[in-house]
Design a protein around this motif. Sequence first.
Motif, PDB file in Angstrom:
ATOM      1  N   ASP A 168      -4.210  15.979  -9.840  1.00 46.19           N
ATOM      2  CA  ASP A 168      -4.128  16.530  -8.489  1.00 46.19           C
ATOM      3  C   ASP A 168      -4.616  15.522  -7.454  1.00 46.19           C
ATOM      4  OD1 ASP A 168      -3.080  18.914  -9.348  1.00 46.19           O
ATOM      5  OD2 ASP A 168      -5.000  19.951  -9.400  1.00 46.19           O
ATOM      6  N   PHE A 169      -5.247  14.450  -7.921  1.00 49.26           N
ATOM      7  CA  PHE A 169      -5.729  13.401  -7.037  1.00 49.26           C
ATOM      8  C   PHE A 169      -4.960  12.122  -7.340  1.00 49.26           C
ATOM      9  CE2 PHE A 169      -9.164  16.422  -7.357  1.00 49.26           C
ATOM     10  CZ  PHE A 169      -9.485  16.611  -6.026  1.00 49.26           C
ATOM     11  N   VAL A 170      -4.433  11.508  -6.299  1.00 54.50           N
ATOM     12  CA  VAL A 170      -3.594  10.327  -6.495  1.00 54.50           C
ATOM     13  C   VAL A 170      -4.153   9.157  -5.695  1.00 54.50           C
ATOM     14  CG1 VAL A 170      -1.503  11.660  -6.966  1.00 54.50           C
ATOM     15  CG2 VAL A 170      -2.029  11.011  -4.638  1.00 54.50           C
ATOM     16  N   PRO A 171      -3.918   7.922  -6.169  1.00 51.19           N
ATOM     17  CA  PRO A 171      -4.365   6.739  -5.427  1.00 51.19           C
ATOM     18  C   PRO A 171      -3.509   6.520  -4.184  1.00 51.19           C
ATOM     19  CG  PRO A 171      -3.197   6.075  -7.405  1.00 51.19           C
ATOM     20  CD  PRO A 171      -3.316   7.570  -7.453  1.00 51.19           C
ATOM     21  N   ILE A 172      -3.961   5.666  -3.314  1.00 53.20           N
ATOM     22  CA  ILE A 172      -3.317   5.447  -2.016  1.00 53.20           C
ATOM     23  C   ILE A 172      -1.872   4.969  -2.165  1.00 53.20           C
ATOM     24  CG2 ILE A 172      -4.187   3.095  -1.737  1.00 53.20           C
ATOM     25  CD1 ILE A 172      -4.576   3.792   1.280  1.00 53.20           C
ATOM     26  N   GLY A 173      -1.581   4.123  -3.147  1.00 56.92           N
ATOM     27  CA  GLY A 173      -0.223   3.620  -3.334  1.00 56.92           C
ATOM     28  C   GLY A 173       0.754   4.731  -3.685  1.00 56.92           C
ATOM     29  N   GLN A 174       0.333   5.610  -4.579  1.00 58.19           N
ATOM     30  CA  GLN A 174       1.194   6.727  -4.971  1.00 58.19           C
ATOM     31  C   GLN A 174       1.352   7.710  -3.816  1.00 58.19           C
ATOM     32  OE1 GLN A 174      -0.056   8.639  -8.579  1.00 58.19           O
ATOM     33  NE2 GLN A 174       1.611  10.122  -8.536  1.00 58.19           N
ATOM     34  N   ALA A 175       0.270   7.945  -3.085  1.00 60.36           N
ATOM     35  CA  ALA A 175       0.336   8.842  -1.925  1.00 60.36           C
ATOM     36  C   ALA A 175       1.307   8.304  -0.881  1.00 60.36           C
ATOM     37  CB  ALA A 175      -1.049   9.021  -1.322  1.00 60.36           C
ATOM     38  N   VAL A 181       5.439   6.751   3.648  1.00 58.51           N
ATOM     39  CA  VAL A 181       4.802   5.918   4.671  1.00 58.51           C
ATOM     40  C   VAL A 181       4.134   4.739   3.979  1.00 58.51           C
ATOM     41  CG1 VAL A 181       4.406   7.871   6.231  1.00 58.51           C
ATOM     42  CG2 VAL A 181       2.625   7.215   4.620  1.00 58.51           C
ATOM     43  N   SER A 182       3.748   3.739   4.755  1.00 61.28           N
ATOM     44  CA  SER A 182       3.107   2.566   4.167  1.00 61.28           C
ATOM     45  C   SER A 182       1.639   2.859   3.862  1.00 61.28           C
ATOM     46  CB  SER A 182       3.195   1.371   5.121  1.00 61.28           C
ATOM     47  OG  SER A 182       2.380   1.600   6.252  1.00 61.28           O
ATOM     48  N   ILE A 183       1.078   2.022   3.016  1.00 59.63           N
ATOM     49  CA  ILE A 183      -0.348   2.133   2.705  1.00 59.63           C
ATOM     50  C   ILE A 183      -1.165   1.930   3.977  1.00 59.63           C
ATOM     51  CG2 ILE A 183      -2.239   0.987   1.488  1.00 59.63           C
ATOM     52  CD1 ILE A 183      -0.258   0.502  -0.836  1.00 59.63           C
ATOM     53  N   GLN A 184      -0.737   0.995   4.824  1.00 61.87           N
ATOM     54  CA  GLN A 184      -1.461   0.756   6.077  1.00 61.87           C
ATOM     55  C   GLN A 184      -1.457   1.998   6.962  1.00 61.87           C
ATOM     56  OE1 GLN A 184      -3.371  -1.991   6.799  1.00 61.87           O
ATOM     57  NE2 GLN A 184      -4.075  -0.607   8.401  1.00 61.87           N
ATOM     58  N   THR A 185      -0.355   2.746   6.972  1.00 61.02           N
ATOM     59  CA  THR A 185      -0.303   3.983   7.752  1.00 61.02           C
ATOM     60  C   THR A 185      -1.360   4.953   7.253  1.00 61.02           C
ATOM     61  OG1 THR A 185       2.035   3.734   8.274  1.00 61.02           O
ATOM     62  CG2 THR A 185       1.147   5.975   8.369  1.00 61.02           C
ATOM     63  N   LEU A 186      -1.500   5.080   5.932  1.00 58.57           N
ATOM     64  CA  LEU A 186      -2.538   5.969   5.397  1.00 58.57           C
ATOM     65  C   LEU A 186      -3.927   5.493   5.793  1.00 58.57           C
ATOM     66  CD1 LEU A 186      -1.188   6.816   1.833  1.00 58.57           C
ATOM     67  CD2 LEU A 186      -1.214   8.258   3.861  1.00 58.57           C
TER      68      LEU A 186
END
Length: 93
Positions: free
Chosen positions: A4-11, A17-22
């Motif tokens: 249920d918890f995902v790393p930033i790349g998968q999110a 959206v890009s990782i930078q956007t997150l």
Amino acid sequence: MNSDFVPIGQASKILGVSIQTLRNWEKTGKLLPDFISVGRTRRYSRRRFLSIAGLTNSETKEDQKVTIAYARVSTNEQKEDLSQQIELLELFC
């Protein structure tokens, strides 16, 4: 680690959206990670970030992709060729 918890790349891929956007959303408080490890690995709650994006667990941006096909001919005399192209594209898509 719970799925249920995902790393930033998968999110970023799921949200489209890009990782930078997150990271920018984190700075502005729009989407904060549920936890950050000592090594600064961000983990996001899948349910929470999908609700922010207006999606459910069963649908992601990847599921909403559209396929566009393009067919053309040079002259009116080739209309039959155009019909054949369209038919083939519809079968392919």
